[in-house]
Enzyme design. Structure first.
Site, PDB file in Angstrom:
ATOM      1  N   ARG A 104      40.997  38.475  46.648  1.00 43.52           N
ATOM      2  CA  ARG A 104      41.357  37.445  47.624  1.00 43.52           C
ATOM      3  C   ARG A 104      42.163  36.388  46.877  1.00 43.52           C
ATOM      4  O   ARG A 104      41.841  36.052  45.728  1.00 43.52           O
ATOM      5  CB  ARG A 104      40.102  36.775  48.222  1.00 43.52           C
ATOM      6  CG  ARG A 104      39.337  37.617  49.218  1.00 43.52           C
ATOM      7  CD  ARG A 104      40.066  37.814  50.540  1.00 43.52           C
ATOM      8  NE  ARG A 104      39.276  38.605  51.477  1.00 43.52           N
ATOM      9  CZ  ARG A 104      39.349  39.933  51.597  1.00 43.52           C
ATOM     10  NH1 ARG A 104      40.182  40.628  50.852  1.00 43.52           N
ATOM     11  NH2 ARG A 104      38.596  40.561  52.474  1.00 43.52           N
TER      12      ARG A 104
ATOM     13  N   GLU B 215      47.491  33.186  52.782  1.00 46.52           N
ATOM     14  CA  GLU B 215      48.179  34.248  53.506  1.00 46.52           C
ATOM     15  C   GLU B 215      48.024  34.084  55.023  1.00 46.52           C
ATOM     16  O   GLU B 215      46.988  33.578  55.461  1.00 46.52           O
ATOM     17  CB  GLU B 215      47.713  35.628  53.042  1.00 46.52           C
ATOM     18  CG  GLU B 215      46.280  35.969  53.314  1.00 46.52           C
ATOM     19  CD  GLU B 215      45.935  37.358  52.793  1.00 46.52           C
ATOM     20  OE1 GLU B 215      45.927  37.563  51.573  1.00 46.52           O
ATOM     21  OE2 GLU B 215      45.647  38.233  53.635  1.00 46.52           O
TER      22      GLU B 215
ATOM     23  N   HIS C 157      48.930  42.645  51.865  1.00 47.39           N
ATOM     24  CA  HIS C 157      47.495  42.926  52.079  1.00 47.39           C
ATOM     25  C   HIS C 157      47.276  44.326  52.678  1.00 47.39           C
ATOM     26  O   HIS C 157      46.776  44.465  53.798  1.00 47.39           O
ATOM     27  CB  HIS C 157      46.860  41.851  52.978  1.00 47.39           C
ATOM     28  CG  HIS C 157      45.385  41.732  52.764  1.00 47.39           C
ATOM     29  ND1 HIS C 157      44.681  40.561  52.923  1.00 47.39           N
ATOM     30  CD2 HIS C 157      44.460  42.661  52.398  1.00 47.39           C
ATOM     31  CE1 HIS C 157      43.398  40.772  52.681  1.00 47.39           C
ATOM     32  NE2 HIS C 157      43.240  42.048  52.360  1.00 47.39           N
TER      33      HIS C 157
HETATM   34  P1  NAP Z   1      31.233  44.799  45.691  1.00 48.27           P
HETATM   35  O1  NAP Z   1      30.854  46.222  45.557  1.00 48.27           O
HETATM   36  O2  NAP Z   1      30.254  43.838  46.308  1.00 48.27           O
HETATM   37  O3  NAP Z   1      31.638  44.271  44.224  1.00 48.27           O
HETATM   38  C1  NAP Z   1      31.853  42.936  43.921  1.00 48.27           C
HETATM   39  C2  NAP Z   1      31.702  42.720  42.421  1.00 48.27           C
HETATM   40  O4  NAP Z   1      31.994  41.347  42.129  1.00 48.27           O
HETATM   41  C3  NAP Z   1      30.321  43.004  41.866  1.00 48.27           C
HETATM   42  O5  NAP Z   1      30.447  43.704  40.652  1.00 48.27           O
HETATM   43  C4  NAP Z   1      29.727  41.625  41.607  1.00 48.27           C
HETATM   44  O6  NAP Z   1      28.833  41.728  40.501  1.00 48.27           O
HETATM   45  C5  NAP Z   1      30.986  40.845  41.245  1.00 48.27           C
HETATM   46  N1  NAP Z   1      30.845  39.405  41.468  1.00 48.27           N
HETATM   47  C6  NAP Z   1      30.379  38.753  42.553  1.00 48.27           C
HETATM   48  N2  NAP Z   1      30.357  37.436  42.333  1.00 48.27           N
HETATM   49  C7  NAP Z   1      30.826  37.241  41.074  1.00 48.27           C
HETATM   50  C8  NAP Z   1      31.032  36.101  40.248  1.00 48.27           C
HETATM   51  N3  NAP Z   1      30.729  34.863  40.696  1.00 48.27           N
HETATM   52  N4  NAP Z   1      31.526  36.272  39.007  1.00 48.27           N
HETATM   53  C9  NAP Z   1      31.810  37.520  38.556  1.00 48.27           C
HETATM   54  N5  NAP Z   1      31.642  38.644  39.265  1.00 48.27           N
HETATM   55  C10 NAP Z   1      31.139  38.506  40.514  1.00 48.27           C
HETATM   56  O7  NAP Z   1      32.566  44.614  46.538  1.00 48.27           O
HETATM   57  P2  NAP Z   1      33.768  45.673  46.712  1.00 48.27           P
HETATM   58  O8  NAP Z   1      33.479  46.595  47.823  1.00 48.27           O
HETATM   59  O9  NAP Z   1      34.105  46.213  45.358  1.00 48.27           O
HETATM   60  O10 NAP Z   1      34.921  44.669  47.226  1.00 48.27           O
HETATM   61  C11 NAP Z   1      35.317  43.555  46.458  1.00 48.27           C
HETATM   62  C12 NAP Z   1      36.259  42.673  47.224  1.00 48.27           C
HETATM   63  O11 NAP Z   1      37.547  43.296  47.289  1.00 48.27           O
HETATM   64  C13 NAP Z   1      35.924  42.448  48.707  1.00 48.27           C
HETATM   65  O12 NAP Z   1      34.929  41.453  48.877  1.00 48.27           O
HETATM   66  C14 NAP Z   1      37.251  42.037  49.300  1.00 48.27           C
HETATM   67  O13 NAP Z   1      37.408  40.627  49.221  1.00 48.27           O
HETATM   68  C15 NAP Z   1      38.258  42.713  48.369  1.00 48.27           C
HETATM   69  N6  NAP Z   1      38.975  43.803  49.071  1.00 48.27           N
HETATM   70  C16 NAP Z   1      40.328  43.696  49.245  1.00 48.27           C
HETATM   71  C17 NAP Z   1      41.025  44.710  49.886  1.00 48.27           C
HETATM   72  C18 NAP Z   1      42.498  44.621  50.112  1.00 48.27           C
HETATM   73  O14 NAP Z   1      42.981  45.097  51.132  1.00 48.27           O
HETATM   74  N7  NAP Z   1      43.264  44.068  49.188  1.00 48.27           N
HETATM   75  C19 NAP Z   1      40.342  45.856  50.366  1.00 48.27           C
HETATM   76  C20 NAP Z   1      38.980  45.921  50.163  1.00 48.27           C
HETATM   77  C21 NAP Z   1      38.304  44.904  49.524  1.00 48.27           C
HETATM   78  P3  NAP Z   1      27.709  40.621  40.198  1.00 48.27           P
HETATM   79  O15 NAP Z   1      27.004  40.357  41.498  1.00 48.27           O
HETATM   80  O16 NAP Z   1      26.858  41.211  39.122  1.00 48.27           O
HETATM   81  O17 NAP Z   1      28.442  39.413  39.692  1.00 48.27           O
END
Ligand code: NAP
Length: 314
Positions: free
Chosen positions: A234, A263, A281
């Site tokens: 994001r 955005e 995006h």
């Molecule tokens: P996820 O499985 O929940 O993974 C998120 C990761 O971030 C976890 O490893 C978590 O580990 C870490 N995290 C959370 N808070 C943190 C912090 N304060 N400092 C460091 N690490 C932190 O989520 P996901 O499915 O991989 O998706 C991640 C994000 O990608 C989504 O939330 C979305 O915003 C974005 N996304 C973008 C697109 C796009 O179209 N560009 C598509 C899909 C997703 P810990 O809890 O151990 O810190």
């Protein structure tokens, strides 16, 4: 009485039909005022990331039982407030992991090998024959990839990295188990160490109060000289202005963005930079993934309106 469902923007015909067969479906909103007007008598809302579902919207919908977000991220929704009103919030995890990891790699490769610049050059008729120094890029083999946020998408990005012969380091709040680190071939580093030592940095955290501006100005200036920065998470997780300064002064090799702080507005300075690749995006934008996400969002609504539990609650 048939339950009423509001879908904020058009999706796939088969998904519309699935909802229409069971409920009264209204499709399409024009801005927030229209959303507030149309959500009033609805029992379910299927919305996009670009729809801000704040207190005002939630308060306007006394009958609402579920908000089904057509995304894995849900930073557009006041989840705590919705829950306090007894409204379920659902997202679409897992389904978009591989597509988003592919797109992340498309950006890494596009920046490292200057694909977009070279394509424009070729189309402009400037290719006059093979040259020794035409569009020299960064070699990935043997370089260090730093992944910030090693969850579903971060891990899928890591799995692909071994194929490119990269060393993989990561940072998240909770370290993985030694067994998981071993199977993924990743090593934990502090955020600062990761920024200072990685040749390619890719961020995959959700946007939360904790991660907003996580890569602040000070941290942007910690990024290794000549590195590549990729953001498919994001826009607000990084200080975009500081990153632009480093891209403008040439102290970074380049950057790839799929997401932006405000955005769909994009900082004009980014648009003028040659060493960045800018996408609208499209992380999860494959037909297969988007259809699966739409079906899951609809199935969450069906399950809740039939009196059951949501399939993928937030
Ligand atoms: P996820 O499985 O929940 O993974 C998120 C990761 O971030 C976890 O490893 C978590 O580990 C870490 N995290 C959370 N808070 C943190 C912090 N304060 N400092 C460091 N690490 C932190 O989520 P996901 O499915 O991989 O998706 C991640 C994000 O990608 C989504 O939330 C979305 O915003 C974005 N996304 C973008 C697109 C796009 O179209 N560009 C598509 C899909 C997703 P810990 O809890 O151990 O810190």
């Amino acid at each position: 009485m048939k339950y009423k469902v509001l879908l904020t923007h058009e999706l796939f015909p088969e998904v519309h039909k699935k909802l229409q067969d069971l409920f009264e479906l209204e499709v399409g909103i024009e801005g927030k005022e229209d959303l507030i007007k149309k959500v009033r008598d609805k029992h379910a809302l299927l919305c996009f990331l670009k729809d801000p579902i704040d207190r005002e919207v939630i308060d306007a919908a006394p009958e609402l039982k579920i908000i089904a977000n057509y995304a894995v991220g849900y930073d557009n929704i006041d989840v705590e407030y919705a829950k306090s009103k007894g409204i379920y919030v659902t997202n679409t995890p897992d389904l978009l992991t591989e597509a988003t990891a592919d797109l992340t790699w498309a950006l890494i490769l596009a920046v490292a090998r200057r694909i977009v610049e070279a394509d424009s050059f070729t189309r402009a008729g400037k290719f006059k024959g093979w040259e020794a120094k035409l569009f020299l890029g960064m070699e990935l083999n043997g370089k260090r990839l730093g992944i910030i946020g090693l969850g579903r998408i971060g891990k899928a990005v890591a799995r692909r990295a071994s194929g490119f012969g990269m060393e993989i380091v990561y940072y998240k709040r909770k370290k993985l188990s030694p067994a998981e680190e071993k199977s993924l071939g990743v090593k934990f580093l502090s955020l600062e160490e990761l920024l200072k030592s990685s040749d390619v940095i890719s961020i995959h955290t959700p946007l939360t109060p904790d991660t907003e501006n996580l890569i602040n100005r000070e941290r942007v200036y910690m990024i290794k000289r000549g590195a590549i920065f990729i953001n498919t998470a994001r826009g607000a997780v990084v200080d975009e202005n500081a990153l632009i300064e480093r891209l403008e002064n040439g102290s970074l090799f380049g950057a790839g963005f799929d997401v932006y702080k405000n955005e769909p507005e994009i900082n004009p300075k980014l648009i003028n930079l040659k060493n960045v690749v800018l996408l609208p995006h499209i992380g999860s934008a494959t037909t297969q993934t988007r259809l699966a996400m739409a079906n899951l969002a609809a199935d969450n609504i069906i399950s809740v309106l039939k009196g059951g539990k949501p399939i993928t609650p937030v």
